[in-house]
Scaffold this motif. Structure first.
Motif, PDB file in Angstrom:
ATOM      1  N   ILE A 160       2.269   7.193  -4.308  1.00 56.17           N
ATOM      2  CA  ILE A 160       0.923   7.726  -4.143  1.00 56.17           C
ATOM      3  C   ILE A 160       0.866   9.124  -4.722  1.00 56.17           C
ATOM      4  O   ILE A 160       1.841   9.876  -4.669  1.00 56.17           O
ATOM      5  CB  ILE A 160       0.532   7.711  -2.649  1.00 56.17           C
ATOM      6  CG1 ILE A 160      -0.976   8.018  -2.488  1.00 56.17           C
ATOM      7  CG2 ILE A 160       1.368   8.711  -1.845  1.00 56.17           C
ATOM      8  CD1 ILE A 160      -1.460   7.803  -1.073  1.00 56.17           C
TER       9      ILE A 160
ATOM     10  N   GLY B 203       6.950   5.467  -3.104  1.00 58.77           N
ATOM     11  CA  GLY B 203       7.010   4.731  -1.854  1.00 58.77           C
ATOM     12  C   GLY B 203       8.400   4.791  -1.251  1.00 58.77           C
ATOM     13  O   GLY B 203       9.380   4.526  -1.925  1.00 58.77           O
TER      14      GLY B 203
ATOM     15  N   GLU C 220      -3.866  15.927   5.013  1.00 60.39           N
ATOM     16  CA  GLU C 220      -2.922  16.564   5.935  1.00 60.39           C
ATOM     17  C   GLU C 220      -2.953  18.081   5.702  1.00 60.39           C
ATOM     18  O   GLU C 220      -3.101  18.538   4.554  1.00 60.39           O
ATOM     19  CB  GLU C 220      -1.506  16.043   5.690  1.00 60.39           C
ATOM     20  CG  GLU C 220      -1.290  14.589   6.042  1.00 60.39           C
ATOM     21  CD  GLU C 220      -1.146  14.370   7.541  1.00 60.39           C
ATOM     22  OE1 GLU C 220      -1.028  15.383   8.277  1.00 60.39           O
ATOM     23  OE2 GLU C 220      -1.140  13.208   7.970  1.00 60.39           O
TER      24      GLU C 220
ATOM     25  N   THR D 274       5.479   7.158   3.039  1.00 61.34           N
ATOM     26  CA  THR D 274       5.574   6.276   4.216  1.00 61.34           C
ATOM     27  C   THR D 274       5.136   4.839   3.917  1.00 61.34           C
ATOM     28  O   THR D 274       5.184   3.986   4.804  1.00 61.34           O
ATOM     29  CB  THR D 274       4.723   6.854   5.362  1.00 61.34           C
ATOM     30  OG1 THR D 274       3.366   6.982   4.910  1.00 61.34           O
ATOM     31  CG2 THR D 274       5.244   8.231   5.763  1.00 61.34           C
ATOM     32  N   GLY D 275       4.664   4.576   2.693  1.00 65.22           N
ATOM     33  CA  GLY D 275       4.309   3.212   2.295  1.00 65.22           C
ATOM     34  C   GLY D 275       5.317   2.649   1.288  1.00 65.22           C
ATOM     35  O   GLY D 275       6.220   3.355   0.821  1.00 65.22           O
TER      36      GLY D 275
ATOM     37  N   ARG E  92      -7.138  10.323   2.845  1.00 65.00           N
ATOM     38  CA  ARG E  92      -6.197  10.879   3.796  1.00 65.00           C
ATOM     39  C   ARG E  92      -5.980  12.369   3.489  1.00 65.00           C
ATOM     40  O   ARG E  92      -5.746  12.748   2.332  1.00 65.00           O
ATOM     41  CB  ARG E  92      -4.867  10.131   3.739  1.00 65.00           C
ATOM     42  CG  ARG E  92      -3.823  10.650   4.738  1.00 65.00           C
ATOM     43  CD  ARG E  92      -2.571   9.776   4.679  1.00 65.00           C
ATOM     44  NE  ARG E  92      -1.541  10.240   5.579  1.00 65.00           N
ATOM     45  CZ  ARG E  92      -1.530  10.031   6.892  1.00 65.00           C
ATOM     46  NH1 ARG E  92      -2.526   9.337   7.451  1.00 65.00           N
ATOM     47  NH2 ARG E  92      -0.545  10.471   7.656  1.00 65.00           N
TER      48      ARG E  92
ATOM     49  N   VAL F  34      -0.624  12.903  -4.521  1.00 66.38           N
ATOM     50  CA  VAL F  34      -1.179  13.781  -3.489  1.00 66.38           C
ATOM     51  C   VAL F  34      -1.640  15.078  -4.148  1.00 66.38           C
ATOM     52  O   VAL F  34      -0.875  15.706  -4.901  1.00 66.38           O
ATOM     53  CB  VAL F  34      -0.143  14.093  -2.395  1.00 66.38           C
ATOM     54  CG1 VAL F  34      -0.736  15.025  -1.349  1.00 66.38           C
ATOM     55  CG2 VAL F  34       0.350  12.807  -1.743  1.00 66.38           C
TER      56      VAL F  34
ATOM     57  N   ARG G 213       0.837  -1.224   0.000  1.00 68.55           N
ATOM     58  CA  ARG G 213       0.000   0.000   0.000  1.00 68.55           C
ATOM     59  C   ARG G 213       0.860   1.257   0.000  1.00 68.55           C
ATOM     60  O   ARG G 213       1.961   1.284   0.552  1.00 68.55           O
ATOM     61  CB  ARG G 213      -0.902   0.030   1.229  1.00 68.55           C
ATOM     62  CG  ARG G 213      -1.915  -1.124   1.250  1.00 68.55           C
ATOM     63  CD  ARG G 213      -2.855  -0.958   2.424  1.00 68.55           C
ATOM     64  NE  ARG G 213      -3.572   0.308   2.347  1.00 68.55           N
ATOM     65  CZ  ARG G 213      -4.377   0.736   3.309  1.00 68.55           C
ATOM     66  NH1 ARG G 213      -4.532   0.033   4.422  1.00 68.55           N
ATOM     67  NH2 ARG G 213      -5.015   1.883   3.182  1.00 68.55           N
ATOM     68  N   GLY G 214       0.358   2.418  -0.597  1.00 73.10           N
ATOM     69  CA  GLY G 214       1.055   3.724  -0.586  1.00 73.10           C
ATOM     70  C   GLY G 214       0.485   4.652   0.486  1.00 73.10           C
ATOM     71  O   GLY G 214      -0.715   4.611   0.757  1.00 73.10           O
ATOM     72  N   ASP G 215       1.354   5.524   1.106  1.00 74.35           N
ATOM     73  CA  ASP G 215       0.926   6.495   2.120  1.00 74.35           C
ATOM     74  C   ASP G 215       1.939   7.650   2.149  1.00 74.35           C
ATOM     75  O   ASP G 215       3.023   7.564   1.548  1.00 74.35           O
ATOM     76  CB  ASP G 215       0.825   5.836   3.493  1.00 74.35           C
ATOM     77  CG  ASP G 215      -0.171   6.566   4.386  1.00 74.35           C
ATOM     78  OD1 ASP G 215      -0.595   7.696   4.001  1.00 74.35           O
ATOM     79  OD2 ASP G 215      -0.510   6.049   5.467  1.00 74.35           O
ATOM     80  N   PHE G 216       1.595   8.758   2.856  1.00 74.48           N
ATOM     81  CA  PHE G 216       2.503   9.913   2.908  1.00 74.48           C
ATOM     82  C   PHE G 216       2.247  10.696   4.197  1.00 74.48           C
ATOM     83  O   PHE G 216       1.240  10.532   4.880  1.00 74.48           O
ATOM     84  CB  PHE G 216       2.277  10.834   1.707  1.00 74.48           C
ATOM     85  CG  PHE G 216       1.072  11.723   1.881  1.00 74.48           C
ATOM     86  CD1 PHE G 216       1.230  13.058   2.308  1.00 74.48           C
ATOM     87  CD2 PHE G 216      -0.217  11.243   1.671  1.00 74.48           C
ATOM     88  CE1 PHE G 216       0.111  13.848   2.482  1.00 74.48           C
ATOM     89  CE2 PHE G 216      -1.316  12.036   1.850  1.00 74.48           C
ATOM     90  CZ  PHE G 216      -1.163  13.369   2.257  1.00 74.48           C
ATOM     91  N   ARG G 217       3.195  11.626   4.454  1.00 76.55           N
ATOM     92  CA  ARG G 217       3.001  12.667   5.483  1.00 76.55           C
ATOM     93  C   ARG G 217       3.922  13.846   5.150  1.00 76.55           C
ATOM     94  O   ARG G 217       5.008  13.653   4.578  1.00 76.55           O
ATOM     95  CB  ARG G 217       3.307  12.144   6.870  1.00 76.55           C
ATOM     96  CG  ARG G 217       4.769  11.781   7.117  1.00 76.55           C
ATOM     97  CD  ARG G 217       4.982  11.359   8.560  1.00 76.55           C
ATOM     98  NE  ARG G 217       6.353  10.932   8.777  1.00 76.55           N
ATOM     99  CZ  ARG G 217       7.371  11.757   9.033  1.00 76.55           C
ATOM    100  NH1 ARG G 217       7.152  13.073   9.056  1.00 76.55           N
ATOM    101  NH2 ARG G 217       8.581  11.289   9.228  1.00 76.55           N
TER     102      ARG G 217
END
Length: 713
Positions: free
Chosen positions: A66, A87, A117, A61-62, A115, A68, A31-35
């Motif tokens: 991803i 990623g 932010e 973070t994944g 998600r 954004v 899975r893909g994620d971010f911050r």
């Protein structure tokens, strides 16, 4: 041959199936994620209309990448609306701040799927000041930090206007305007050419030498320069009386009979001109001097002994009066005698006049100085206590007054304050608490135009009501000590030393030095007894005892102009060494050479053989002195306005109805007098004519012009 186990085959198939995710091809099902790395971005101060850019770093973070989306509101913006974050990698979002004129705050919103932010955005827009160079040959620009205008030298060669009008075609050099000398020669032998830094080229006619023949006059011609020609026929070339007149005819002086009706003496404010009649100069009888206006004062005038009863400034007349019904107040009149306003004092108590300027009318109450507006309603502008800087527990009282308060050319008030014990003051001098000095002392105060205390400090040796303060033409403050004639210059202490003063002796103490101080033309006239030339430090003594009868000089008024001092003295014929009885006292006026102290001329002042009082003395243009006096007669005082010049009384005019005089002021061609007639105090104006105009240069009145105690060039 191995036996196949069915359960083992099933387990392998299950693992293979679980590892296969057909919705995320190529990443093996991760899975893909971010911050965002930053939670807040600060752009700082930015000039209005300009842009600043900052980046926000996004962290993947994944294991999968991803996309954004980035959005924000004005005045912030993003250069790209979306960014792909790999990623485990990073990507950046560029944010732009377009500055306005005030601080702002916004939010950068970052969204990927469900998600979101937020990153706080802050910036301050700054509107630049309108920068104008303070001096020529400089450029001024706004510096964002620290937010002020900064001058820098203009490029060399920039055109400019030289400060001196004796230069032209100015060009900037290293931040200074430099011009070429202006040529002022008009190629005319009959003019003297020069250049004034303020006026530019100026010319004056050449004054040709006066020929020895009184019936010839010097004349300049452009073609030949100075020469001579015949004086106008019938111009005077010698003595003239009502029998014989020496007159020019065709360039020759001839004695001719004086024609009947020839003017033989000028007119005065109360008497017509004299004319020759049958060989004698005949003048019409002198009449009483009639007022141009007479206005009720509205009360009893209040003044210190020797102080002004009336102040005059720019067409306004000001006096301080009291009466039982209305209390005490400042009353202002126009120069035509109309009441402008009446301003009651806050506590109803009396005030005495000191001086007047553009900043207001300055008066004194017992322990303070007050200033009142020149225009209606004459409100109080400020009040300043005389006790600045002196602890109240010392138990001393401050005093100042006429002769001890002066005005600078910039309108600052310089006050010499004397301090004396207030009874026992309730102070025990037991050494436990600083109870202050046991002896009288003096302080000097400088007040701004708003009455604020600019500087104060002690000045030793200048206590008492007879001490004087004066300001010369260059603005130097001078103090004279009571009774000794010693004079000191006063300068501020250096900035790193304090807020007091430094006194430097100018004239040493003299025997019987008097209490007056007049200043003009680089000279001091102290106590009506000594002249001091500041250029060569020479002192000239005035001999009041060398005549046929003893003279006692009056300290004031003392007048000084163009190297001539004027003072008054009391004489007492036939008194010997005994005290002079009042009925024998007489008054004289003396003119003195300020370089030598020698008498130029001396005349009796009182027109009748009786004792009297001098109320006002003033210098009159043309080298004359005007006086207002009265003599004490059985029917009451008789007042006269007189004019003296070159040792002669050239005019004498009595006032009608034998009034009681309080004081006067000579301004322009008018003498304004505060007097009482038939129980009513009045303000009256007397027109002395165009040839009796009050002088405004030097030290022309008792306390300078309008009580300022400042010399005027």
């Amino acid at each position: 041959m191995l036996r196949t186990r069915p359960w083992l085959l099933f387990l392998v198939a299950l693992v293979i199936a679980g590892a296969c995710r057909c919705d995320e091809p190529g990443v093996g099902g991760a899975r893909g994620d971010f911050r965002p790395r930053e939670t807040e971005v600060v752009f700082g101060r930015v000039l209005e209309g300009e842009q600043a850019r900052r980046t926000v770093t996004l962290l993947g973070t994944g294991r999968a990448g991803i996309t954004v989306a980035a959005t924000t509101d004005s005045p912030f913006s993003v250069t790209e609306g979306s960014v792909f974050v790999p990623g485990g990698g990073t990507a950046t979002v560029e944010v732009v701040f377009t500055a306005g004129s005030e601080p702002v705050e916004g939010t950068l919103v970052l969204t990927a799927g469900s998600r979101t932010e937020n990153v706080v955005l802050r910036g301050e827009g700054v509107r630049p000041l309108a920068c104008i160079p303070t001096v020529q040959c400089h450029e001024s620009h706004f510096e964002l930090e620290p937010g002020v205008c900064v001058d820098t030298p203009a490029p060399d060669g920039t055109a400019c206007i030289p400060s001196s009008r004796c230069e032209e075609k100015g060009r900037c050099q290293a931040g200074t305007c430099v011009g070429s000398p202006r040529l002022c020669d008009d190629d005319d032998p009959c003019t003297v050419d020069a250049c004034s830094p303020t006026d530019g080229c100026v010319t004056a006619d050449v004054v040709c030498p006066q020929p020895a023949n009184p019936c010839k006059v010097g004349v300049c011609r452009r073609t030949s320069g100075c020469g001579e020609e015949n004086a106008a026929d019938f111009s005077f070339c010698g003595s003239v009386d009502c029998r014989t007149a020496n007159l020019c005819l065709a360039g020759t002086c001839r004695a001719l009979p004086t024609p009947e009706g020839t003017m033989c003496s000028p007119a005065t404010p109360c008497q017509g001109e004299g004319k020759c009649t049958s060989g004698e100069c005949v003048r019409p009888d002198a009449g009483e001097l009639r007022p141009a206006f007479s206005q009720r004062l509205g009360g009893v005038p209040v003044a210190e002994p020797g102080g002004p009863v009336l102040l005059v400034h720019e067409g306004g007349l000001y006096t301080s009066v009291c009466d039982e019904d209305a209390g005490c107040r400042l009353v202002a009149f126009t120069e035509n005698g109309l009441v402008r306003f009446q301003a009651p004092y806050s506590d109803g108590g009396p005030r005495t006049l000191l001086t007047v300027s553009d900043g207001g009318v300055l008066v004194r109450d017992p322990e303070a100085l007050e200033s009142y507006a020149l225009t209606s309603p004459g409100e109080q502008l400020w009040q300043t206590s005389l006790s600045g800087g002196v602890p109240s527990h010392w138990g001393v009282e401050p005093t100042t007054g006429v002769g001890r308060v002066a005005l600078t050319a910039d309108g600052e008030v310089v006050a010499l304050v004397s301090w004396r014990a207030a009874g026992d003051g309730g102070v025990e001098r037991d050494g436990g608490v600083d109870a202050g000095p046991a002896e009288p002392f003096a302080t000097l105060m400088v007040l701004g135009k708003d009455g604020g205390l600019r500087r104060a400090g002690p000045v030793d040796g200048f206590t008492g009501a007879g001490a004087r303060v004066a300001i010369d033409e260059q603005g130097t403050v001078l103090l004279s000590a009571e009774g000794t004639g010693s004079v000191s210059r006063v300068d501020p202490e250096p900035e790193d030393a304090g807020t007091g003063f430094i006194t430097t002796p100018v004239v040493g103490a003299q025997d019987d030095g008097g209490t007056s101080l007049a200043v003009a033309g680089g000279r001091l006239f102290t106590g009506a007894r000594h002249f001091f030339n500041r250029e060569d430090a020479g002192v000239a003594w005035v001999d009041w005892d060398g005549g046929t009868e003893p003279l006692t000089p009056l300290d004031e008024p003392a007048l000084l102009l163009d190297g001539v001092g004027y003072a008054f003295a009391r004489s007492c014929p036939d008194a010997g060494s005994a005290p002079c009885p009042r009925e024998l006292e007489r008054l004289v006026l003396r003119a003195m050479n300020a370089q030598t102290g020698q008498t130029a001329w001396q005349v009796p002042v009182l027109p009748l053989d009786a004792p009297g009082t001098l109320y006002e003395a003033s210098l009159v243009r043309g080298g004359a002195v005007g006086t207002l006096t009265d003599v004490e007669l059985d029917g009451g005082p008789l007042a006269h306005v007189q004019l003296f010049a070159a040792g002669e009384r050239v005019a004498i005019c009595p006032l009608r109805d034998r009034p009681h005089i309080a004081g006067a002021a000579h301004v322009g061609r008018f003498l304004y007098v505060v007097l009482e007639r038939e129980g009513t105090w009045r303000l009256e104006a007397f027109d002395l004519g165009p040839f009796n105009t009050a002088e405004t240069r030097g030290w022309p009145e008792r306390h300078g012009v309008s009580g300022t105690r400042r010399a005027v060039p």
